[in-house]
Motif scaffolding. Structure first.
Motif, PDB file in Angstrom:
ATOM      1  N   LEU A   1      66.730  20.725   4.021  1.00  0.00           N
ATOM      2  CA  LEU A   1      67.991  20.633   4.749  1.00  0.00           C
ATOM      3  C   LEU A   1      69.050  19.985   3.862  1.00  0.00           C
ATOM      4  CD1 LEU A   1      69.331  20.968   7.580  1.00  0.00           C
ATOM      5  CD2 LEU A   1      68.608  18.642   8.060  1.00  0.00           C
ATOM      6  N   GLY A   2      70.194  20.592   3.763  1.00  0.00           N
ATOM      7  CA  GLY A   2      71.273  20.051   2.946  1.00  0.00           C
ATOM      8  C   GLY A   2      71.162  20.393   1.478  1.00  0.00           C
ATOM      9  N   GLY A   3      70.122  21.116   1.078  1.00  0.00           N
ATOM     10  CA  GLY A   3      69.940  21.468  -0.324  1.00  0.00           C
ATOM     11  C   GLY A   3      69.494  20.268  -1.137  1.00  0.00           C
ATOM     12  N   SER A   4      69.439  20.450  -2.432  1.00  0.00           N
ATOM     13  CA  SER A   4      69.080  19.375  -3.363  1.00  0.00           C
ATOM     14  C   SER A   4      70.138  19.368  -4.458  1.00  0.00           C
ATOM     15  CB  SER A   4      67.692  19.608  -3.966  1.00  0.00           C
ATOM     16  OG  SER A   4      66.698  19.514  -2.967  1.00  0.00           O
ATOM     17  N   GLY A   5      70.991  18.368  -4.432  1.00  0.00           N
ATOM     18  CA  GLY A   5      72.095  18.299  -5.383  1.00  0.00           C
ATOM     19  C   GLY A   5      71.648  18.054  -6.814  1.00  0.00           C
ATOM     20  N   ALA A   6      72.630  17.927  -7.696  1.00  0.00           N
ATOM     21  CA  ALA A   6      72.377  17.790  -9.131  1.00  0.00           C
ATOM     22  C   ALA A   6      71.521  16.571  -9.466  1.00  0.00           C
ATOM     23  CB  ALA A   6      73.706  17.732  -9.877  1.00  0.00           C
ATOM     24  N   GLY A   7      71.624  15.491  -8.692  1.00  0.00           N
ATOM     25  CA  GLY A   7      70.865  14.284  -8.990  1.00  0.00           C
ATOM     26  C   GLY A   7      69.478  14.237  -8.369  1.00  0.00           C
ATOM     27  N   HIS A   8      69.117  15.237  -7.579  1.00  0.00           N
ATOM     28  CA  HIS A   8      67.829  15.276  -6.875  1.00  0.00           C
ATOM     29  C   HIS A   8      66.696  15.606  -7.843  1.00  0.00           C
ATOM     30  CE1 HIS A   8      64.815  16.569  -3.899  1.00  0.00           C
ATOM     31  NE2 HIS A   8      65.560  15.995  -2.975  1.00  0.00           N
ATOM     32  N   TRP A   9      65.505  15.099  -7.558  1.00  0.00           N
ATOM     33  CA  TRP A   9      64.357  15.368  -8.431  1.00  0.00           C
ATOM     34  C   TRP A   9      64.054  16.858  -8.560  1.00  0.00           C
ATOM     35  CZ3 TRP A   9      60.250  17.972  -6.446  1.00  0.00           C
ATOM     36  CH2 TRP A   9      60.020  17.908  -5.061  1.00  0.00           C
ATOM     37  N   GLN A  10      64.372  17.655  -7.535  1.00  0.00           N
ATOM     38  CA  GLN A  10      64.101  19.088  -7.643  1.00  0.00           C
ATOM     39  C   GLN A  10      64.986  19.726  -8.716  1.00  0.00           C
ATOM     40  OE1 GLN A  10      64.292  20.484  -3.457  1.00  0.00           O
ATOM     41  NE2 GLN A  10      62.158  21.051  -3.772  1.00  0.00           N
ATOM     42  N   SER A  11      66.255  19.320  -8.781  1.00  0.00           N
ATOM     43  CA  SER A  11      67.153  19.841  -9.818  1.00  0.00           C
ATOM     44  C   SER A  11      66.691  19.372 -11.194  1.00  0.00           C
ATOM     45  CB  SER A  11      68.588  19.397  -9.542  1.00  0.00           C
ATOM     46  OG  SER A  11      69.018  19.915  -8.295  1.00  0.00           O
ATOM     47  N   TRP A  12      66.275  18.112 -11.280  1.00  0.00           N
ATOM     48  CA  TRP A  12      65.744  17.578 -12.533  1.00  0.00           C
ATOM     49  C   TRP A  12      64.500  18.361 -12.945  1.00  0.00           C
ATOM     50  CZ3 TRP A  12      60.958  15.306 -13.412  1.00  0.00           C
ATOM     51  CH2 TRP A  12      60.785  14.729 -14.672  1.00  0.00           C
ATOM     52  N   LEU A  13      63.594  18.614 -11.993  1.00  0.00           N
ATOM     53  CA  LEU A  13      62.364  19.350 -12.273  1.00  0.00           C
ATOM     54  C   LEU A  13      62.668  20.760 -12.769  1.00  0.00           C
ATOM     55  CD1 LEU A  13      59.238  19.520 -12.175  1.00  0.00           C
ATOM     56  CD2 LEU A  13      59.472  20.274  -9.790  1.00  0.00           C
ATOM     57  N   ALA A  14      63.588  21.444 -12.108  1.00  0.00           N
ATOM     58  CA  ALA A  14      63.953  22.806 -12.520  1.00  0.00           C
ATOM     59  C   ALA A  14      64.444  22.809 -13.971  1.00  0.00           C
ATOM     60  CB  ALA A  14      65.019  23.368 -11.582  1.00  0.00           C
ATOM     61  N   LYS A  15      65.267  21.828 -14.313  1.00  0.00           N
ATOM     62  CA  LYS A  15      65.794  21.741 -15.682  1.00  0.00           C
ATOM     63  C   LYS A  15      64.680  21.445 -16.683  1.00  0.00           C
ATOM     64  CE  LYS A  15      69.328  19.460 -18.420  1.00  0.00           C
ATOM     65  NZ  LYS A  15      70.339  18.418 -18.483  1.00  0.00           N
ATOM     66  N   GLU A  16      63.804  20.502 -16.345  1.00  0.00           N
ATOM     67  CA  GLU A  16      62.695  20.158 -17.246  1.00  0.00           C
ATOM     68  C   GLU A  16      61.771  21.355 -17.491  1.00  0.00           C
ATOM     69  OE1 GLU A  16      61.969  17.177 -18.949  1.00  0.00           O
ATOM     70  OE2 GLU A  16      64.049  16.778 -18.374  1.00  0.00           O
ATOM     71  N   LEU A  17      61.458  22.088 -16.437  1.00  0.00           N
ATOM     72  CA  LEU A  17      60.577  23.247 -16.578  1.00  0.00           C
ATOM     73  C   LEU A  17      61.258  24.357 -17.373  1.00  0.00           C
ATOM     74  CD1 LEU A  17      59.092  23.269 -12.976  1.00  0.00           C
ATOM     75  CD2 LEU A  17      57.851  22.705 -15.093  1.00  0.00           C
TER      76      LEU A  17
ATOM     77  N   SER B   1      66.161   7.361  -2.265  1.00  0.00           N
ATOM     78  CA  SER B   1      65.018   6.485  -2.525  1.00  0.00           C
ATOM     79  C   SER B   1      64.696   6.378  -4.018  1.00  0.00           C
ATOM     80  CB  SER B   1      63.787   6.961  -1.742  1.00  0.00           C
ATOM     81  OG  SER B   1      63.391   8.249  -2.166  1.00  0.00           O
ATOM     82  N   GLY B   2      65.644   6.810  -4.843  1.00  0.00           N
ATOM     83  CA  GLY B   2      65.481   6.662  -6.286  1.00  0.00           C
ATOM     84  C   GLY B   2      64.700   7.758  -6.975  1.00  0.00           C
ATOM     85  N   HIS B   3      64.604   8.913  -6.347  1.00  0.00           N
ATOM     86  CA  HIS B   3      63.848  10.018  -6.930  1.00  0.00           C
ATOM     87  C   HIS B   3      64.791  11.084  -7.476  1.00  0.00           C
ATOM     88  CE1 HIS B   3      60.696   8.008  -4.670  1.00  0.00           C
ATOM     89  NE2 HIS B   3      59.880   8.525  -5.565  1.00  0.00           N
ATOM     90  N   GLY B   4      65.386  10.761  -8.611  1.00  0.00           N
ATOM     91  CA  GLY B   4      66.161  11.734  -9.378  1.00  0.00           C
ATOM     92  C   GLY B   4      65.236  12.258 -10.457  1.00  0.00           C
ATOM     93  N   LYS B   5      65.172  11.524 -11.566  1.00  0.00           N
ATOM     94  CA  LYS B   5      64.184  11.826 -12.598  1.00  0.00           C
ATOM     95  C   LYS B   5      62.851  11.301 -12.064  1.00  0.00           C
ATOM     96  CE  LYS B   5      63.023  10.891 -17.383  1.00  0.00           C
ATOM     97  NZ  LYS B   5      63.384  10.178 -18.618  1.00  0.00           N
TER      98      LYS B   5
END
Length: 190
Positions: A11-27, A168-172
């Motif tokens: 819900l609300g998507g996952s913005g640039a600072g979200h761990w999912q965006s970080w994960l997508a970039k890392e992968l 909750s601090g879950h970006g990277k």
């Protein structure tokens, strides 16, 4: 075998600072095929529409790739509905992070309820399923999390990690990268 990743936001998507965006970039930086769709009306989602969009995203995964699905929050419920609808193996592994309570209906996402909670659906859809919960998730108490834990899949319970999101601090979040790339799961519990 080559590997693809499908990342499903909530819900609300996952913005640039979200761990999912970080994960997508890392992968992506590691040259994996990554599918990270943005579902329509993500602040007022419709389950039927999101299921259609998820199906379209899955069709973009090369047939000869091993698939890992990583979901967050409402994306977990979307996966549960998708797995219930499709009676076949879809992914090698699925990681469901911070699923909301299956019994407390989110008013913005009421079309996602009732939640189809059947072990057989998940077992058919993926070879491996892992749940990740937090002891103080505002959207799923540990009492409500028992509905997921009782399914009998491996689970990790993180102490005091909120909704496992930016707040909750879950970006990277290196642990999710390690779990995504590993088929050997370390199981933690409280």
């Amino acid at each position: 075998m080559e590997q693809s990743f499908l990342i499903i936001h909530g819900l609300g998507g996952s913005g640039a600072g979200h761990w999912q965006s970080w994960l997508a970039k890392e992968l992506t930086n590691r040259n994996y095929h990554v599918c990270y769709p943005t579902f329509s009306s993500f602040d007022a989602p419709n389950r039927v529409v999101w299921l259609e969009e998820l199906h379209a995203a899955i069709k973009t995964i090369p047939a000869n790739h091993q698939l890992t699905v990583v979901t967050h929050s409402l994306g977990c419920l979307l996966w549960l509905h998708y797995a219930a609808k499709h009676n076949k193996l879809i992914a090698k592994q699925v990681i469901l992070v911070a699923p909301p309570s299956p019994t407390v209906i989110l008013s913005e996402a009421k079309t996602f309820y009732p939640v189809p909670l059947k072990k057989s659906n998940l077992s058919r859809a993926a070879e491996e399923t892992l749940f990740i919960h937090s002891t103080n998730d505002p959207y799923c108490t540990m009492k409500d999390a028992k509905s997921y834990l009782n399914l009998g899949f491996p689970s990790i319970v993180l102490p005091n990690s909120g909704h496992i999101n930016i707040d909750s601090g879950h970006g990277k979040w290196p642990q999710i990268l390690d779990l995504s790339l590993s088929s050997e799961k370390v199981v933690y519990s409280i």
